[in-house]
Design a protein around this motif. Sequence first.
Motif, mmCIF file in Angstrom:
data_model
loop_
_atom_site.group_PDB
_atom_site.id
_atom_site.type_symbol
_atom_site.label_atom_id
_atom_site.label_comp_id
_atom_site.label_asym_id
_atom_site.label_seq_id
_atom_site.Cartn_x
_atom_site.Cartn_y
_atom_site.Cartn_z
ATOM 1 N N VAL A 1 0.852 -1.188 0.000
ATOM 2 C CA VAL A 1 0.000 0.000 0.000
ATOM 3 C C VAL A 1 0.890 1.242 0.000
ATOM 4 C CG1 VAL A 1 -1.699 1.318 1.334
ATOM 5 C CG2 VAL A 1 -1.880 -1.176 1.199
ATOM 6 N N LEU A 2 0.565 2.205 -0.879
ATOM 7 C CA LEU A 2 1.390 3.411 -1.003
ATOM 8 C C LEU A 2 0.701 4.658 -0.452
ATOM 9 C CD1 LEU A 2 2.829 2.813 -4.598
ATOM 10 C CD2 LEU A 2 3.846 2.219 -2.388
ATOM 11 N N GLU A 3 -0.619 4.621 -0.327
ATOM 12 C CA GLU A 3 -1.352 5.772 0.219
ATOM 13 C C GLU A 3 -1.125 5.878 1.732
ATOM 14 O OE1 GLU A 3 -3.578 8.025 -1.412
ATOM 15 O OE2 GLU A 3 -2.533 7.245 -3.170
ATOM 16 N N ASP A 4 -1.150 7.113 2.242
ATOM 17 C CA ASP A 4 -0.979 7.294 3.684
ATOM 18 C C ASP A 4 -2.067 6.558 4.470
ATOM 19 O OD1 ASP A 4 1.253 8.805 3.313
ATOM 20 O OD2 ASP A 4 0.203 10.724 3.378
ATOM 21 N N PRO B 1 -16.143 -3.800 -4.592
ATOM 22 C CA PRO B 1 -15.297 -3.004 -5.500
ATOM 23 C C PRO B 1 -15.931 -1.683 -5.941
ATOM 24 C CG PRO B 1 -16.340 -4.773 -6.708
ATOM 25 C CD PRO B 1 -16.773 -4.952 -5.277
ATOM 26 N N ASP B 2 -16.272 -0.835 -4.976
ATOM 27 C CA ASP B 2 -16.835 0.479 -5.310
ATOM 28 C C ASP B 2 -16.834 1.336 -4.047
ATOM 29 O OD1 ASP B 2 -18.664 1.699 -7.706
ATOM 30 O OD2 ASP B 2 -19.290 2.459 -5.742
ATOM 31 N N SER C 1 -10.979 -6.229 -10.236
ATOM 32 C CA SER C 1 -12.257 -5.967 -10.896
ATOM 33 C C SER C 1 -12.478 -4.469 -11.025
ATOM 34 C CB SER C 1 -13.402 -6.598 -10.082
ATOM 35 O OG SER C 1 -14.659 -6.277 -10.662
ATOM 36 N N GLY C 2 -12.493 -3.981 -12.265
ATOM 37 C CA GLY C 2 -12.840 -2.582 -12.525
ATOM 38 C C GLY C 2 -12.026 -1.566 -11.745
ATOM 39 N N ALA D 1 -7.053 -0.030 -7.009
ATOM 40 C CA ALA D 1 -5.768 -0.535 -7.502
ATOM 41 C C ALA D 1 -4.693 0.542 -7.488
ATOM 42 C CB ALA D 1 -5.938 -1.089 -8.915
ATOM 43 N N ALA D 2 -5.120 1.811 -7.649
ATOM 44 C CA ALA D 2 -4.152 2.911 -7.720
ATOM 45 C C ALA D 2 -3.490 3.198 -6.374
ATOM 46 C CB ALA D 2 -4.842 4.174 -8.237
#
Length: 256
Positions: free
Chosen positions: A199-202, A210-211, A232-233, A250-251
Amino acid sequence: MKRIVWTITVFVALPVIGAFAQGRSYAERLMREGNSLYERGDYQAAVARYQEALEAGYESGALYFNLGNAYYRIGDVGRAILNYERARRLLPDDEEVRFNLELANLRAVDRIVIPPRFILLRWMEDFKNWLGLGALFWLVMGLYAGVAGLLVGIILDRQGKMRRILRTVVWVLAVPLVVFALNLAVRLHEAHQSNEAIVLEDKVAARSGPDQDFSEQFFLHAGAKVRVEEVSGGWCRIRLPDGKVGWLPAATMERI
């Protein structure tokens, strides 16, 4: 005809080899520049040079290790851990890589408690990782050379005086050869087909689906290591070592 084929091959191969050598030289120069910037304390510029070297197609354990160090210096724990993990895959026996990875993990926010495993599984896992990848490779090569040499000896022993002894030794070496060769195959497969990500986010919420509309299950922070089970998406279904499951954008992470 053969001469024509060889001539064409040489004319095609030479530019390819030349371009490859030129590209590698350029990437190595970028890495050296990154090292110089790092030594001068310009860690942000060093990160940029190391990333350029990666984008130029150069990859090595030392490059990932240096990139991890630079990210660690600028306080980006997530990317430091990510690059230390990548360095460890290429340099599994390197003490500095292992030490710096442990040091970076101490700065990670999440403390995921791994439940105790069945003792037999733990023994199997310990045996699998007993040797470093490099030592395991040379052990397999040594056993293979020994078995091959003994088989040649059996073939050349036409009078059969030593054949029984040689066959016994072959079986003695063949069993560990098969075991360690399978171990090597599994380790190489894991190294190249990893579904692990960092994981790269703080701070990011793991959701039940998945939403963004799905409920929040738990939170993860930069440096957390997860296993990706499904994509997924633009979302990834992840599992933590303690068994928790959730969906992350995913980002917000990057695969090791």
